[in-house]
Design an enzyme around this catalytic site. Structure first.
Site, PDB file in Angstrom:
ATOM      1  N   GLU A 152       0.826  -1.203   0.000  1.00 17.80           N
ATOM      2  CA  GLU A 152       0.000   0.000   0.000  1.00 17.80           C
ATOM      3  C   GLU A 152       0.865   1.259   0.000  1.00 17.80           C
ATOM      4  O   GLU A 152       1.922   1.286   0.624  1.00 17.80           O
ATOM      5  CB  GLU A 152      -0.943  -0.031   1.211  1.00 17.80           C
ATOM      6  CG  GLU A 152      -1.989  -1.122   1.009  1.00 17.80           C
ATOM      7  CD  GLU A 152      -2.941  -1.342   2.193  1.00 17.80           C
ATOM      8  OE1 GLU A 152      -4.026  -1.866   1.957  1.00 17.80           O
ATOM      9  OE2 GLU A 152      -2.593  -0.998   3.327  1.00 17.80           O
TER      10      GLU A 152
ATOM     11  N   CYS B 104       0.909  -2.234  15.473  1.00 16.42           N
ATOM     12  CA  CYS B 104       0.928  -1.943  14.030  1.00 16.42           C
ATOM     13  C   CYS B 104       0.275  -3.064  13.231  1.00 16.42           C
ATOM     14  O   CYS B 104       0.599  -4.240  13.418  1.00 16.42           O
ATOM     15  CB  CYS B 104       2.371  -1.746  13.572  1.00 16.42           C
ATOM     16  SG  CYS B 104       2.512  -1.423  11.801  1.00 16.42           S
TER      17      CYS B 104
ATOM     18  N   GLY C 221       6.580  -2.010   6.115  1.00 17.94           N
ATOM     19  CA  GLY C 221       7.949  -2.521   6.143  1.00 17.94           C
ATOM     20  C   GLY C 221       8.917  -1.671   6.932  1.00 17.94           C
ATOM     21  O   GLY C 221       8.626  -0.535   7.311  1.00 17.94           O
TER      22      GLY C 221
ATOM     23  N   CYS D 203      -0.970   5.899   9.539  1.00 16.13           N
ATOM     24  CA  CYS D 203       0.189   5.157  10.035  1.00 16.13           C
ATOM     25  C   CYS D 203      -0.239   3.905  10.770  1.00 16.13           C
ATOM     26  O   CYS D 203      -1.096   3.955  11.641  1.00 16.13           O
ATOM     27  CB  CYS D 203       0.952   5.988  11.066  1.00 16.13           C
ATOM     28  SG  CYS D 203       2.054   7.166  10.382  1.00 16.13           S
TER      29      CYS D 203
ATOM     30  N   CYS E  43       3.489   8.494   0.947  1.00 13.54           N
ATOM     31  CA  CYS E  43       3.944   7.573   1.990  1.00 13.54           C
ATOM     32  C   CYS E  43       4.117   6.220   1.305  1.00 13.54           C
ATOM     33  O   CYS E  43       3.151   5.650   0.805  1.00 13.54           O
ATOM     34  CB  CYS E  43       2.895   7.521   3.094  1.00 13.54           C
ATOM     35  SG  CYS E  43       3.251   6.282   4.348  1.00 13.54           S
TER      36      CYS E  43
ATOM     37  N   CYS F 283       5.958  -4.959  16.025  1.00 16.41           N
ATOM     38  CA  CYS F 283       5.393  -3.907  16.871  1.00 16.41           C
ATOM     39  C   CYS F 283       3.933  -4.254  17.156  1.00 16.41           C
ATOM     40  O   CYS F 283       3.156  -4.500  16.240  1.00 16.41           O
ATOM     41  CB  CYS F 283       5.495  -2.552  16.170  1.00 16.41           C
ATOM     42  SG  CYS F 283       7.191  -2.119  15.738  1.00 16.41           S
TER      43      CYS F 283
ATOM     44  N   CYS G 159       6.084  -7.016   7.116  1.00 14.63           N
ATOM     45  CA  CYS G 159       7.187  -6.487   7.930  1.00 14.63           C
ATOM     46  C   CYS G 159       7.692  -7.592   8.835  1.00 14.63           C
ATOM     47  O   CYS G 159       6.917  -8.409   9.320  1.00 14.63           O
ATOM     48  CB  CYS G 159       6.692  -5.307   8.768  1.00 14.63           C
ATOM     49  SG  CYS G 159       8.027  -4.435   9.625  1.00 14.63           S
TER      50      CYS G 159
ATOM     51  N   ASN H 182      -3.755   5.228  15.697  1.00 11.74           N
ATOM     52  CA  ASN H 182      -4.808   4.790  14.786  1.00 11.74           C
ATOM     53  C   ASN H 182      -5.167   3.363  15.153  1.00 11.74           C
ATOM     54  O   ASN H 182      -4.326   2.479  15.098  1.00 11.74           O
ATOM     55  CB  ASN H 182      -4.298   4.860  13.347  1.00 11.74           C
ATOM     56  CG  ASN H 182      -3.801   6.253  13.033  1.00 11.74           C
ATOM     57  OD1 ASN H 182      -4.522   7.224  13.203  1.00 11.74           O
ATOM     58  ND2 ASN H 182      -2.545   6.360  12.635  1.00 11.74           N
TER      59      ASN H 182
HETATM   60  N1  SAH Z   1       9.034   0.479  10.100  1.00 13.17           N
HETATM   61  C1  SAH Z   1       9.177   1.897  10.049  1.00 13.17           C
HETATM   62  C2  SAH Z   1       8.228   2.611   9.094  1.00 13.17           C
HETATM   63  C3  SAH Z   1       6.790   2.152   9.063  1.00 13.17           C
HETATM   64  S1  SAH Z   1       5.737   2.583  10.387  1.00 13.17           S
HETATM   65  C4  SAH Z   1       9.075   2.471  11.442  1.00 13.17           C
HETATM   66  O1  SAH Z   1       8.834   1.729  12.383  1.00 13.17           O
HETATM   67  O2  SAH Z   1       9.302   3.659  11.608  1.00 13.17           O
HETATM   68  C5  SAH Z   1       5.494   4.304  10.279  1.00 13.17           C
HETATM   69  C6  SAH Z   1       5.131   4.951  11.610  1.00 13.17           C
HETATM   70  O3  SAH Z   1       3.826   4.578  12.028  1.00 13.17           O
HETATM   71  C7  SAH Z   1       6.048   4.543  12.744  1.00 13.17           C
HETATM   72  O4  SAH Z   1       6.372   5.667  13.522  1.00 13.17           O
HETATM   73  C8  SAH Z   1       5.187   3.595  13.545  1.00 13.17           C
HETATM   74  O5  SAH Z   1       5.614   3.467  14.857  1.00 13.17           O
HETATM   75  C9  SAH Z   1       3.841   4.243  13.411  1.00 13.17           C
HETATM   76  N2  SAH Z   1       2.708   3.378  13.704  1.00 13.17           N
HETATM   77  C10 SAH Z   1       2.613   2.049  13.561  1.00 13.17           C
HETATM   78  N3  SAH Z   1       1.392   1.623  13.934  1.00 13.17           N
HETATM   79  C11 SAH Z   1       0.691   2.713  14.320  1.00 13.17           C
HETATM   80  C12 SAH Z   1      -0.633   2.933  14.756  1.00 13.17           C
HETATM   81  N4  SAH Z   1      -1.490   1.941  14.882  1.00 13.17           N
HETATM   82  N5  SAH Z   1      -1.011   4.198  15.036  1.00 13.17           N
HETATM   83  C13 SAH Z   1      -0.164   5.231  14.877  1.00 13.17           C
HETATM   84  N6  SAH Z   1       1.103   5.090  14.437  1.00 13.17           N
HETATM   85  C14 SAH Z   1       1.533   3.844  14.165  1.00 13.17           C
END
Ligand code: SAH
Length: 346
Positions: free
Chosen positions: A94, A121, A165, A339, A107, A118, A114, A296
């Site tokens: 995406e 996420c 990723g 995000c 973006c 986390c 990935c 989110n």
């Molecule tokens: N892997 C990389 C880039 C992808 S995530 C990273 O970790 O930075 C992009 C951003 O979205 C990161 O800051 C991540 O922590 C955040 N993110 C992931 N899940 C989220 C969520 N449910 N709500 C808000 N931000 C989130």
């Protein structure tokens, strides 16, 4: 008939020139084809109108152009567009177009799924299927640039590697894509308008610093206390905050480029004074700013965004310590384009 035609975009400009010379044509022909492939980003040999019909047929007999395709598109009420991008092997990633008053940001994804885990996420649930190659990353940017011009009448201004990723787990390909994005033969965009977001892989942060990259670095911090960070970002058990801090100091010493920390405040996770104090302390090591980002929801009920009062306490403590802090509102939430929500739901 050749069964496996080579992807012509895997060739460098020099290799293309060499290909033409060795088939009895001029090196210049290679330059022309290279421009069609990259600058003009065509999808078929027939579109290369300054080549003869014979040359186009000869290319089609020898090569394919592996291009990504926009498989489906969702538009949010706020103008955000989420694209499901289909790769040549049928996998989907995406990419999101995010318009604001002054900017249009792409973006983009760096991997299918990935490998990190986390807990908050949605992409993490997909696991890692494969790395994207440089053209697949570049093509996402080209596709979004086209949409930006079509729907917002202006070119893309910024790129963030915040899609699916972990870009530092696919560093070489991400770097090659950025080289093409910034090259005059590609999109000619400035590195200053590109931000790579990482969960923080210390060894790779140092490598980037050694490579003297000119784009911006954002680190998804979310907690400056090891136990808390490990509980929500389990790889922190291996890449601890000490290692991260040391790598970031190295980055700053080499690049003089400030780091942005991305940080979500969750109820019952990191909303206490000790969490704020730890963040303030962490921020004092290396010049930085903090983006407090909205959580989110990913529909599992395990995480809840902290209330405004907790967030305000973060803001006042950071500001009192001279640290720049911004609150970032999410975009495209209604279509799960924000995000952490990218998970090929459709
Ligand atoms: N892997 C990389 C880039 C992808 S995530 C990273 O970790 O930075 C992009 C951003 O979205 C990161 O800051 C991540 O922590 C955040 N993110 C992931 N899940 C989220 C969520 N449910 N709500 C808000 N931000 C989130």
């Amino acid at each position: 008939m050749k069964l496996d035609k080579k992807d012509i975009r895997a060739l460098t400009k020099e290799q293309l020139q060499h290909f033409f010379v060795s088939s009895g044509d001029k090196a210049f022909r290679g330059t022309q084809v290279y421009e069609w492939l990259w600058n003009k980003s065509v999808h078929t040999f027939d579109e290369m109108t300054n080549l003869s019909k014979e040359t186009r047929e000869m290319l089609a007999n020898n090569f394919v152009i592996n291009h990504v395709e926009v498989d489906s598109m969702q538009k949010s009420n706020d103008g955000t567009i989420k694209n499901a991008i289909k790769l040549h092997d049928g996998l989907i990633v995406e990419s999101v177009l995010i318009p604001t008053e002054k900017r249009t940001t792409a973006c983009v994804s760096s991997q299918v799924g990935c490998s990190l885990d986390c807990k908050f996420c949605a992409t993490a649930r997909l696991k890692r299927m494969r790395n994207l190659n440089p053209d697949e990353i570049y093509d996402q940017v080209v596709a979004i640039n086209k949409q930006s011009q079509l729907y917002h009448n202006r070119k893309l201004t910024n790129i963030v590697f915040m899609g699916m990723g972990e870009p530092l787990m696919n560093y070489n390909n991400v770097l090659k894509a950025i080289e093409k994005i910034t090259s005059p033969e590609g999109l000619g965009m400035s590195s200053k308008r590109i931000t790579l977001s990482t969960s923080g892989v210390p060894k790779m942060i140092k490598k980037m610093a050694d490579d003297q990259v000119a784009f911006n670095l954002a680190v998804s911090l979310h907690s400056a206390i090891d136990e808390v960070r490990t509980s929500i970002m389990p790889f922190n058990a291996t890449f601890t905050l000490d290692n991260l801090r040391e790598a970031l100091a190295y980055w700053y010493a080499k690049t003089k480029s400030k780091i942005t920390y991305e940080y979500v405040v969750w109820e019952g996770v990191n909303d206490q004074k000790k969490d704020i104090d730890a963040l303030v302390k962490f921020c004092k090591h290396v010049p930085c700013k903090v983006n407090l980002i909205e959580y989110n929801s990913i529909d599992d009920g395990n995480f809840k965004q902290a209330n405004t009062s907790a967030i305000n306490k973060y803001i006042s403590s950071l500001e009192a310590n001279g640290i720049t802090v911004k609150v970032r509102r999410s975009r495209g939430k209604d279509i799960d384009a924000a995000c952490g929500q990218l998970a090929n739901k459709s």
